[in-house]
Design an enzyme around this catalytic site. Structure first.
Site, PDB file in Angstrom:
ATOM      1  N   ASP A  40     -12.952  13.310  66.520  1.00 54.84           N
ATOM      2  CA  ASP A  40     -11.496  13.196  66.510  1.00 54.84           C
ATOM      3  C   ASP A  40     -11.111  11.723  66.697  1.00 54.84           C
ATOM      4  O   ASP A  40     -11.694  11.022  67.539  1.00 54.84           O
ATOM      5  CB  ASP A  40     -10.891  14.041  67.633  1.00 54.84           C
ATOM      6  CG  ASP A  40      -9.380  14.109  67.531  1.00 54.84           C
ATOM      7  OD1 ASP A  40      -8.890  14.958  66.761  1.00 54.84           O
ATOM      8  OD2 ASP A  40      -8.709  13.320  68.211  1.00 54.84           O
ATOM      9  N   ILE A  41     -10.157  11.237  65.893  1.00 51.95           N
ATOM     10  CA  ILE A  41      -9.700   9.844  66.013  1.00 51.95           C
ATOM     11  C   ILE A  41      -8.802   9.715  67.243  1.00 51.95           C
ATOM     12  O   ILE A  41      -7.856  10.489  67.418  1.00 51.95           O
ATOM     13  CB  ILE A  41      -8.920   9.410  64.762  1.00 51.95           C
ATOM     14  CG1 ILE A  41      -9.802   9.541  63.506  1.00 51.95           C
ATOM     15  CG2 ILE A  41      -8.433   7.967  64.904  1.00 51.95           C
ATOM     16  CD1 ILE A  41      -9.086   9.236  62.213  1.00 51.95           C
TER      17      ILE A  41
ATOM     18  N   GLU B  32      -6.693  14.670  61.882  1.00 56.63           N
ATOM     19  CA  GLU B  32      -7.584  13.531  62.108  1.00 56.63           C
ATOM     20  C   GLU B  32      -8.933  13.979  62.665  1.00 56.63           C
ATOM     21  O   GLU B  32      -9.685  13.179  63.222  1.00 56.63           O
ATOM     22  CB  GLU B  32      -6.926  12.540  63.073  1.00 56.63           C
ATOM     23  CG  GLU B  32      -6.738  13.035  64.486  1.00 56.63           C
ATOM     24  CD  GLU B  32      -5.436  13.784  64.716  1.00 56.63           C
ATOM     25  OE1 GLU B  32      -4.996  13.850  65.877  1.00 56.63           O
ATOM     26  OE2 GLU B  32      -4.852  14.290  63.737  1.00 56.63           O
TER      27      GLU B  32
END
Length: 329
Positions: free
Chosen positions: A203-204, A246
């Protein structure tokens, strides 16, 4: 053959449909300068000129077959020494000794104009037929080529549609549907072989802030660039997919707990050290890992990887957590 027919003042020959001479009288043999053994059982073409052979095929055979008789047909015989003798032929079709034969009476003639005109017509018909055949073949080749082109286009379209059905439109990674299919397949292989695999969820960090600060167009560019980095840092046999927003998922085949942590850390470090197209942007990721174990299904391994990802984000982000570490706490 009866003597009166054998020496009749006209030629006589009986012919099978395949052109074999069944019987021929002496009058015709004398006219052609052949002996009985020279022609009996041979094909009628032996005593016909080349043009008459064509005429025989194109006109005599169809007519005698359909109408069972031919009247006053002009042909030309070829003698043993190659001389030509124009004749007038009449014939009937009947059964003799259990087989169909075409019995022909031949009268030598001097007037050849009608015959020559018929031969010219036969030649023209043959030429027209050959030309039509060539044109038909050319048209057929053209149609076949068009069909091949259409088939190629269809295959390309099907390939494109199949790719669209399998990939995420923005990043060109596998989409969530294919990710689920591959995860199920890896679980099935694990149950059969007990060779472990790992699921890495990525996950960003603070991606919402990136969108709010730089806009969604820049956010999309970041997603695409990161997707390619994940593919580059993963192994060829691994499955990289966009899970949603994301978040990304990587199925690490044939991977132990230690190996999965090492691969995940390499990816995390590559993202942290990367130079993005916005100089002020500092991008990091958080990741959670779960390695297959006895009794796992798609939901259980996914849940453990998600929980590990949540722990990475809860503990300050930009870090890797393996589900096994949660169990020791």
């Amino acid at each position: 053959m009866e003597e009166r027919l054998d020496f009749a003042p006209c030629g006589y020959v009986s012919i099978k449909d395949d052109g074999t001479i069944v019987c021929i009288n002496q009058t015709l043999l004398t006219l052609l300068d052949y002996k009985m053994d020279d022609v009996k059982g041979k094909l009628i073409y032996k005593i016909l000129t080349k043009p008459s052979q064509s005429f025989y095929q194109l006109y005599f055979l169809p007519m005698i077959t359909i109408e069972e008789k031919v009247e006053e047909m002009h042909l030309t015989l070829e003698t043993k020494d190659g001389s030509h003798i124009p004749i007038l032929l009449s014939a009937v079709r009947r059964k003799s000794d259990g087989m169909l034969v075409n019995e022909c009476i031949l009268f030598p003639m001097k007037q050849r104009h009608a015959y020559e005109q018929a031969m010219l017509l036969a030649k023209k018909t043959a030429e027209d037929s050959e030309r039509s055949k060539k044109e038909a073949l050319m048209e057929l080749e053209k149609v076949q080529k068009e069909l091949e082109n259409k088939q190629t286009e269809l295959l390309q379209l099907n390939e494109k549609l199949q790719k669209l059905a399998m990939t995420d439109e923005l990043t060109s990674l596998y989409n969530r549907r294919i990710y689920k299919r591959e995860l199920t397949e890896n679980l099935s292989i694990y149950k059969k072989t007990r060779i472990p695999f790992s699921l890495l969820m990525v996950d960003i960090d603070y991606f919402k802030d990136i969108n709010d600060t730089y806009g969604h167009v820049t956010g999309d560019r970041i997603l695409k660039a990161l997707a390619q980095m994940l593919v580059t840092q993963s192994r060829k046999q691994d499955v990289v997919a966009r899970y949603g927003g994301e978040e990304f998922a990587i199925i690490l085949t044939n991977t132990t707990v230690a190996d999965s942590i090492q691969i995940a850390e390499r990816i995390r470090k590559s993202v942290e050290e990367a130079i993005w197209d916005i100089s002020s942007l500092s991008l990091t990721i958080s990741a959670g890992i779960a390695t297959s174990r006895e009794g796992d299904n798609r939901k259980t391994i996914q849940t453990r990887a998600d929980e590990a990802l949540y722990r990475s984000k809860h503990n300050g982000r930009n870090q890797i957590t393996h589900a096994s570490q949660l169990e020791r706490v």
